[in-house]
Write a protein that holds these residues in place. Structure first.
Motif, PDB file in Angstrom:
ATOM      1  N   THR A 114       0.835  -1.202   0.000  1.00  0.00           N
ATOM      2  CA  THR A 114       0.000   0.000   0.000  1.00  0.00           C
ATOM      3  C   THR A 114       0.867   1.248   0.000  1.00  0.00           C
ATOM      4  OG1 THR A 114      -1.739  -1.202   1.173  1.00  0.00           O
ATOM      5  CG2 THR A 114      -1.830   1.202   1.264  1.00  0.00           C
ATOM      6  N   ASP A 115       1.938   1.224   0.800  1.00  0.00           N
ATOM      7  CA  ASP A 115       2.872   2.344   0.855  1.00  0.00           C
ATOM      8  C   ASP A 115       3.594   2.526  -0.483  1.00  0.00           C
ATOM      9  OD1 ASP A 115       4.362   4.379   2.531  1.00  0.00           O
ATOM     10  OD2 ASP A 115       6.044   3.097   1.906  1.00  0.00           O
ATOM     11  N   LEU A 116       4.040   1.425  -1.092  1.00  0.00           N
ATOM     12  CA  LEU A 116       4.714   1.486  -2.394  1.00  0.00           C
ATOM     13  C   LEU A 116       3.808   2.135  -3.435  1.00  0.00           C
ATOM     14  CD1 LEU A 116       6.984   0.703  -4.428  1.00  0.00           C
ATOM     15  CD2 LEU A 116       5.816  -1.507  -4.664  1.00  0.00           C
ATOM     16  N   MET A 117       2.566   1.688  -3.494  1.00  0.00           N
ATOM     17  CA  MET A 117       1.641   2.240  -4.478  1.00  0.00           C
ATOM     18  C   MET A 117       1.401   3.728  -4.242  1.00  0.00           C
ATOM     19  SD  MET A 117      -0.969  -0.967  -4.923  1.00  0.00           S
ATOM     20  CE  MET A 117      -2.088  -0.079  -5.994  1.00  0.00           C
ATOM     21  N   ALA A 118       1.300   4.126  -2.982  1.00  0.00           N
ATOM     22  CA  ALA A 118       1.127   5.553  -2.671  1.00  0.00           C
ATOM     23  C   ALA A 118       2.353   6.341  -3.121  1.00  0.00           C
ATOM     24  CB  ALA A 118       0.869   5.739  -1.180  1.00  0.00           C
ATOM     25  N   GLN A 119       3.555   5.796  -2.879  1.00  0.00           N
ATOM     26  CA  GLN A 119       4.771   6.478  -3.314  1.00  0.00           C
ATOM     27  C   GLN A 119       4.838   6.595  -4.839  1.00  0.00           C
ATOM     28  OE1 GLN A 119       8.627   5.618  -1.494  1.00  0.00           O
ATOM     29  NE2 GLN A 119       7.561   4.347   0.024  1.00  0.00           N
ATOM     30  N   MET A 120       4.276   5.613  -5.529  1.00  0.00           N
ATOM     31  CA  MET A 120       4.253   5.645  -6.991  1.00  0.00           C
ATOM     32  C   MET A 120       3.185   6.612  -7.512  1.00  0.00           C
ATOM     33  SD  MET A 120       4.702   1.548  -7.675  1.00  0.00           S
ATOM     34  CE  MET A 120       4.459   1.656  -9.439  1.00  0.00           C
ATOM     35  N   GLY A 121       2.342   7.126  -6.615  1.00  0.00           N
ATOM     36  CA  GLY A 121       1.300   8.062  -7.009  1.00  0.00           C
ATOM     37  C   GLY A 121       0.009   7.392  -7.436  1.00  0.00           C
ATOM     38  N   MET A 122      -0.136   6.095  -7.097  1.00  0.00           N
ATOM     39  CA  MET A 122      -1.325   5.357  -7.508  1.00  0.00           C
ATOM     40  C   MET A 122      -1.811   4.496  -6.352  1.00  0.00           C
ATOM     41  SD  MET A 122      -3.329   5.301  -9.965  1.00  0.00           S
ATOM     42  CE  MET A 122      -2.336   6.292 -11.058  1.00  0.00           C
ATOM     43  N   GLY A 123      -2.359   5.124  -5.333  1.00  0.00           N
ATOM     44  CA  GLY A 123      -2.822   4.392  -4.167  1.00  0.00           C
ATOM     45  C   GLY A 123      -4.067   3.582  -4.442  1.00  0.00           C
ATOM     46  N   TYR A 124      -4.316   2.622  -3.548  1.00  0.00           N
ATOM     47  CA  TYR A 124      -5.501   1.775  -3.663  1.00  0.00           C
ATOM     48  C   TYR A 124      -6.780   2.607  -3.686  1.00  0.00           C
ATOM     49  CZ  TYR A 124      -3.526  -2.910  -3.187  1.00  0.00           C
ATOM     50  OH  TYR A 124      -2.872  -4.087  -3.407  1.00  0.00           O
ATOM     51  N   GLU A 125      -6.808   3.697  -2.914  1.00  0.00           N
ATOM     52  CA  GLU A 125      -8.026   4.511  -2.865  1.00  0.00           C
ATOM     53  C   GLU A 125      -8.388   5.019  -4.253  1.00  0.00           C
ATOM     54  OE1 GLU A 125      -5.192   5.587  -1.152  1.00  0.00           O
ATOM     55  OE2 GLU A 125      -5.629   4.810   0.837  1.00  0.00           O
ATOM     56  N   GLU A 126      -7.364   5.489  -4.980  1.00  0.00           N
ATOM     57  CA  GLU A 126      -7.604   6.021  -6.327  1.00  0.00           C
ATOM     58  C   GLU A 126      -8.086   4.925  -7.270  1.00  0.00           C
ATOM     59  OE1 GLU A 126      -8.129   8.770  -9.203  1.00  0.00           O
ATOM     60  OE2 GLU A 126      -7.669   9.151  -7.097  1.00  0.00           O
ATOM     61  N   MET A 127      -7.481   3.755  -7.188  1.00  0.00           N
ATOM     62  CA  MET A 127      -7.908   2.646  -8.046  1.00  0.00           C
ATOM     63  C   MET A 127      -9.359   2.276  -7.766  1.00  0.00           C
ATOM     64  SD  MET A 127      -4.615   0.080  -8.161  1.00  0.00           S
ATOM     65  CE  MET A 127      -5.574  -1.195  -8.956  1.00  0.00           C
ATOM     66  N   GLU A 128      -9.688   2.160  -6.480  1.00  0.00           N
ATOM     67  CA  GLU A 128     -11.044   1.749  -6.117  1.00  0.00           C
ATOM     68  C   GLU A 128     -12.077   2.807  -6.489  1.00  0.00           C
ATOM     69  OE1 GLU A 128     -10.913   0.299  -2.085  1.00  0.00           O
ATOM     70  OE2 GLU A 128      -9.776  -1.479  -2.706  1.00  0.00           O
ATOM     71  N   LYS A 129     -11.689   4.087  -6.421  1.00  0.00           N
ATOM     72  CA  LYS A 129     -12.597   5.151  -6.861  1.00  0.00           C
ATOM     73  C   LYS A 129     -12.961   4.974  -8.326  1.00  0.00           C
ATOM     74  CE  LYS A 129     -11.021   8.932  -3.945  1.00  0.00           C
ATOM     75  NZ  LYS A 129     -10.254  10.188  -3.934  1.00  0.00           N
ATOM     76  N   ARG A 130     -12.033   4.429  -9.081  1.00  0.00           N
ATOM     77  CA  ARG A 130     -12.250   4.231 -10.521  1.00  0.00           C
ATOM     78  C   ARG A 130     -12.775   2.826 -10.838  1.00  0.00           C
ATOM     79  NH1 ARG A 130      -7.409   7.458 -13.502  1.00  0.00           N
ATOM     80  NH2 ARG A 130      -7.286   9.183 -12.035  1.00  0.00           N
ATOM     81  N   GLY A 131     -13.136   2.091  -9.796  1.00  0.00           N
ATOM     82  CA  GLY A 131     -13.779   0.796  -9.995  1.00  0.00           C
ATOM     83  C   GLY A 131     -12.840  -0.365 -10.268  1.00  0.00           C
ATOM     84  N   ILE A 132     -11.561  -0.219  -9.913  1.00  0.00           N
ATOM     85  CA  ILE A 132     -10.592  -1.293 -10.134  1.00  0.00           C
ATOM     86  C   ILE A 132     -10.093  -1.807  -8.789  1.00  0.00           C
ATOM     87  CG2 ILE A 132      -8.347  -1.897 -11.123  1.00  0.00           C
ATOM     88  CD1 ILE A 132      -8.888   0.315 -13.216  1.00  0.00           C
ATOM     89  N   MET A 133     -10.149  -3.130  -8.629  1.00  0.00           N
ATOM     90  CA  MET A 133      -9.633  -3.779  -7.431  1.00  0.00           C
ATOM     91  C   MET A 133      -8.454  -4.652  -7.833  1.00  0.00           C
ATOM     92  SD  MET A 133     -12.538  -2.574  -6.264  1.00  0.00           S
ATOM     93  CE  MET A 133     -13.905  -3.213  -7.134  1.00  0.00           C
ATOM     94  N   SER A 134      -7.624  -4.973  -6.832  1.00  0.00           N
ATOM     95  CA  SER A 134      -6.451  -5.806  -7.094  1.00  0.00           C
ATOM     96  C   SER A 134      -6.344  -6.878  -6.013  1.00  0.00           C
ATOM     97  CB  SER A 134      -5.193  -4.929  -7.127  1.00  0.00           C
ATOM     98  OG  SER A 134      -4.065  -5.712  -7.423  1.00  0.00           O
ATOM     99  N   PRO A 135      -7.148  -7.934  -6.122  1.00  0.00           N
ATOM    100  CA  PRO A 135      -7.121  -8.970  -5.093  1.00  0.00           C
ATOM    101  C   PRO A 135      -5.818  -9.771  -5.128  1.00  0.00           C
ATOM    102  CG  PRO A 135      -8.515  -9.655  -6.910  1.00  0.00           C
ATOM    103  CD  PRO A 135      -8.118  -8.233  -7.183  1.00  0.00           C
TER     104      PRO A 135
END
Length: 145
Positions: A36-57
């Motif tokens: 989760t921290d890595l994705m946030a550092q990359m500028g693409m956090g889980y929150e943003e993905m989920e807002k756009r309807g994409i999940m990553s199980p």
């Protein structure tokens, strides 16, 4: 390993057994925190993905426990994208003791991408912005090796 800063975690008492040794299940939680921290550092956090309807199980998890971690220790968890093809992604982790710099655990998680209906999606086709971020994370890692 990569350009992202390691995720740091101080071991809490509740994460340990009677001997003060971290229970193996907590490493998997730490992997998730580091991812989760890595994705946030990359500028693409889980929150943003989920807002756009994409999940990553998570499809699978592996962990190799090399040395014990104890209550009060602080570890740095290095995470990087090992494989990515737009549909699936593998993230690799190393749990390193901050004092000794010894690796205590290595592991990986495998993921796919799905929409809100649970159907697999290709980020190359449905969300090029996410695809570009993950592809760059993969390239950054490969360029460091």
């Amino acid at each position: 390993m990569n350009t992202a800063e390691p995720y740091r975690h101080k071991v809490q008492y509740y994460e340990t057994d009677q001997m003060g040794i971290v229970h193996h299940s907590n490493y998997i939680r730490w992997f998730e925190e580091a991812r989760t921290d890595l994705m946030a550092q990359m500028g693409m956090g889980y929150e943003e993905m989920e807002k756009r309807g994409i999940m990553s199980p998570v499809l699978s998890v592996e962990a190799d426990y090399l040395r014990m971690v104890h209550f009060g220790d602080t570890v740095a968890i290095n995470a990087y994208i090992k494989e990515y093809n737009g549909i699936k992604m593998t993230i690799v982790y190393e749990v390193v003791d901050e004092k000794t710099e010894m690796v205590h655990c290595r592991g990986l998680t495998r993921h796919c991408f799905i929409n809100e209906s649970g159907k697999p999606v290709s980020l190359k086709q449905c969300c090029l912005e996410f695809h570009d971020v993950f592809a760059k994370g993969l390239c950054d890692h490969k360029n460091k090796q």
